[in-house]
Design a protein around this motif. Sequence first.
Motif, PDB file in Angstrom:
ATOM      1  N   LYS A   7      52.701  58.099  34.884  1.00 20.31           N
ATOM      2  CA  LYS A   7      52.056  57.209  35.847  1.00 20.31           C
ATOM      3  C   LYS A   7      52.932  56.032  36.229  1.00 20.31           C
ATOM      4  N   LYS A  16      49.826  56.427  44.756  1.00 20.32           N
ATOM      5  CA  LYS A  16      48.534  55.886  44.349  1.00 20.32           C
ATOM      6  C   LYS A  16      48.124  54.723  45.239  1.00 20.32           C
ATOM      7  N   SER A  20      44.820  54.611  47.964  1.00 20.68           N
ATOM      8  CA  SER A  20      43.722  53.676  47.711  1.00 20.68           C
ATOM      9  C   SER A  20      43.674  52.483  48.648  1.00 20.68           C
ATOM     10  N   SER A  84      45.615  64.767  35.309  1.00 22.20           N
ATOM     11  CA  SER A  84      45.217  63.376  35.081  1.00 22.20           C
ATOM     12  C   SER A  84      45.892  62.429  36.061  1.00 22.20           C
ATOM     13  N   HIS A  87      44.055  63.240  39.926  1.00 21.33           N
ATOM     14  CA  HIS A  87      42.663  62.879  40.207  1.00 21.33           C
ATOM     15  C   HIS A  87      42.473  61.451  40.708  1.00 21.33           C
ATOM     16  N   PRO A  88      43.232  60.443  40.269  1.00 18.97           N
ATOM     17  CA  PRO A  88      43.081  59.101  40.855  1.00 18.97           C
ATOM     18  C   PRO A  88      43.507  59.021  42.326  1.00 18.97           C
ATOM     19  N   LEU A  89      44.240  60.022  42.811  1.00 18.89           N
ATOM     20  CA  LEU A  89      44.694  60.007  44.201  1.00 18.89           C
ATOM     21  C   LEU A  89      43.638  60.542  45.160  1.00 18.89           C
ATOM     22  N   GLN A  91      39.761  61.384  46.717  1.00 19.03           N
ATOM     23  CA  GLN A  91      38.388  60.907  46.876  1.00 19.03           C
ATOM     24  C   GLN A  91      37.412  62.055  47.075  1.00 19.03           C
TER      25      GLN A  91
END
Length: 260
Positions: A7, A16, A20, A84, A87-89, A91
Amino acid sequence: MKSLTSKDNPQYRELKQLASSSAARRKSGQSVLDGIHLCQSYLEHIDVPLLCVVSEASQHHPEVAAIMGECERRGGECLLLTDSLFHPLSQVENGIDILFLIVTPVHEDCPELTQTGVLLDRIQDPGNLGSILRSAAAAGIRQVFCSPGTAAVWSPRVLRAGMGAHFLLEVFEDVSLEKLIETAKIPVIATTPYTKKTIYDFDLNRPVAWLLGHEGRGVDERLMVMASDKLVIPHMGAMESLNVAACAAVCFFEQVRQCR
């Protein structure tokens, strides 16, 4: 295919931020397409992306593999992330893990109104905006003009609601609708409940410009005065008005019906 597992990798941190932050996307002139359908539509109608990003879990999914293969065949770059990290990228809930990073299409030279188009006055809900774009593209309309105060056309929520319509349209943002209407070569039609003339009584077998307004306040009064025609969609029941996206769809497809 390049792989990332940390990360703290600079490329991942940049991804990222773009995923966001609308400010980061505006500054870079880039947009993020999230999900199989948007990525397939972009490949089909526009070009290869700057970057195709997939997760380890999705890389062997048949549609994802086909998209990656097409990107690589056409000289595009693909990036593999751990689940992992991916998934934060995204929506998209319960979707297939794939996204494209693209250069945001920008149409700077605003043309005169000579063909059927859509003028959007401060449409603020991303879902409504995306739905209007989708209906416009389905009705064969090519040009959409958005006033200042309209939701960001290339935001993730509008893109998802548009379902690929963005790639079939020329969308102009931050347009002075007053100037556009002043020079229009075709009728400009505003929808309003305060008239008796319906869209079914009007000759739509010709190019027209549809003027649609803010969800709560409607079309700005200055623009309403400038419109060459004001029409209503007749409806039964006690509801005062239609949602603006529903109104747009009715108008567009009544024109399609008359032109067939």
